[in-house]
Design a protein around this motif. Sequence first.
Motif, PDB file in Angstrom:
ATOM      1  N   ARG A   1       0.817  -1.217   0.000  1.00  0.00           N
ATOM      2  CA  ARG A   1       0.000   0.000   0.000  1.00  0.00           C
ATOM      3  C   ARG A   1       0.850   1.266   0.000  1.00  0.00           C
ATOM      4  O   ARG A   1       0.587   2.196  -0.763  1.00  0.00           O
ATOM      5  N   ALA A   2       1.878   1.338   0.817  1.00  0.00           N
ATOM      6  CA  ALA A   2       2.720   2.536   0.913  1.00  0.00           C
ATOM      7  C   ALA A   2       3.402   2.848  -0.420  1.00  0.00           C
ATOM      8  O   ALA A   2       3.527   4.013  -0.802  1.00  0.00           O
ATOM      9  N   GLU A   3       3.833   1.814  -1.126  1.00  0.00           N
ATOM     10  CA  GLU A   3       4.496   2.012  -2.421  1.00  0.00           C
ATOM     11  C   GLU A   3       3.521   2.580  -3.456  1.00  0.00           C
ATOM     12  O   GLU A   3       3.860   3.495  -4.209  1.00  0.00           O
ATOM     13  N   LEU A   4       2.312   2.043  -3.503  1.00  0.00           N
ATOM     14  CA  LEU A   4       1.312   2.522  -4.450  1.00  0.00           C
ATOM     15  C   LEU A   4       0.891   3.950  -4.134  1.00  0.00           C
ATOM     16  O   LEU A   4       0.774   4.792  -5.031  1.00  0.00           O
ATOM     17  N   TYR A   5       0.683   4.230  -2.865  1.00  0.00           N
ATOM     18  CA  TYR A   5       0.309   5.573  -2.444  1.00  0.00           C
ATOM     19  C   TYR A   5       1.398   6.575  -2.837  1.00  0.00           C
ATOM     20  O   TYR A   5       1.102   7.635  -3.386  1.00  0.00           O
ATOM     21  N   ALA A   6       2.649   6.248  -2.565  1.00  0.00           N
ATOM     22  CA  ALA A   6       3.761   7.159  -2.858  1.00  0.00           C
ATOM     23  C   ALA A   6       3.848   7.466  -4.355  1.00  0.00           C
ATOM     24  O   ALA A   6       4.078   8.616  -4.748  1.00  0.00           O
ATOM     25  N   TYR A   7       3.664   6.454  -5.185  1.00  0.00           N
ATOM     26  CA  TYR A   7       3.720   6.681  -6.628  1.00  0.00           C
ATOM     27  C   TYR A   7       2.571   7.593  -7.058  1.00  0.00           C
ATOM     28  O   TYR A   7       2.772   8.554  -7.790  1.00  0.00           O
ATOM     29  N   TRP A   8       1.366   7.307  -6.594  1.00  0.00           N
ATOM     30  CA  TRP A   8       0.195   8.097  -6.981  1.00  0.00           C
ATOM     31  C   TRP A   8       0.300   9.526  -6.459  1.00  0.00           C
ATOM     32  O   TRP A   8      -0.100  10.471  -7.134  1.00  0.00           O
ATOM     33  N   ARG A   9       0.845   9.691  -5.253  1.00  0.00           N
ATOM     34  CA  ARG A   9       0.903  11.025  -4.632  1.00  0.00           C
ATOM     35  C   ARG A   9       1.821  11.973  -5.395  1.00  0.00           C
ATOM     36  O   ARG A   9       1.677  13.183  -5.321  1.00  0.00           O
ATOM     37  N   ASP A  10       2.758  11.457  -6.175  1.00  0.00           N
ATOM     38  CA  ASP A  10       3.574  12.299  -7.048  1.00  0.00           C
ATOM     39  C   ASP A  10       2.773  12.503  -8.328  1.00  0.00           C
ATOM     40  O   ASP A  10       2.918  11.776  -9.299  1.00  0.00           O
ATOM     41  N   PHE A  11       1.896  13.501  -8.321  1.00  0.00           N
ATOM     42  CA  PHE A  11       0.951  13.703  -9.412  1.00  0.00           C
ATOM     43  C   PHE A  11       1.622  13.848 -10.774  1.00  0.00           C
ATOM     44  O   PHE A  11       1.008  13.560 -11.797  1.00  0.00           O
TER      45      PHE A  11
END
Length: 191
Positions: free
Chosen positions: A45-55
């Motif tokens: 989850r943390a990896e997916l969130y981090a990628y998505w959060r970099d718009f």
Amino acid sequence: MADLRDDAPITTSKRSDGIIDATENLLEAKGHSLVGRSVTINRPRAELYAYWRDFTKLPSFMDNVERVDLIDDTTSHWVVKAPGGKTVEWDAVITEERPDELIAWASTEGADVPNSGRIDFRDAGDRGTVVTATILYDPPAGFIGKVIAKMFQREPAIQARRDLRRFKQLMETGEIATAARTHKQLKEETA
């Protein structure tokens, strides 16, 4: 007493108040057409969130997004392809954020496509993470605009499903599968 709720996206609810529940989860609901899609991705989850959060990385898997420019920590400018070779633009502001769990946003006044939504990241045990996109939007030109967007494969419900599938491919394999020849390559060959 048993809890009768399930963990399916609220947009799939058979209850008549499903759309009300879904839009109440948006702090600033903008739009009248509701789209909800989910995908399970075999990554933390943390990896997916981090990628998505970099718009600025979103155009790497969102086919219709030409670019996202960061204005500040919570505001971004979006340029998105529309039918007929045109683009639509808007600024979006993060309205709620919980690291590794969710990102919610709403477009600002004057948006070409008023919209709001949220991306949720939920553990799926050994299977990875369930990523759910819930989007509320007003199509340009109303119902007719929605029909035209659907004809040109630019309608958000179609795009959300495809974008989440591409996100899954990118996160699980490091690349997005494409046809042997892209439309652009075929066009160049026949020119």
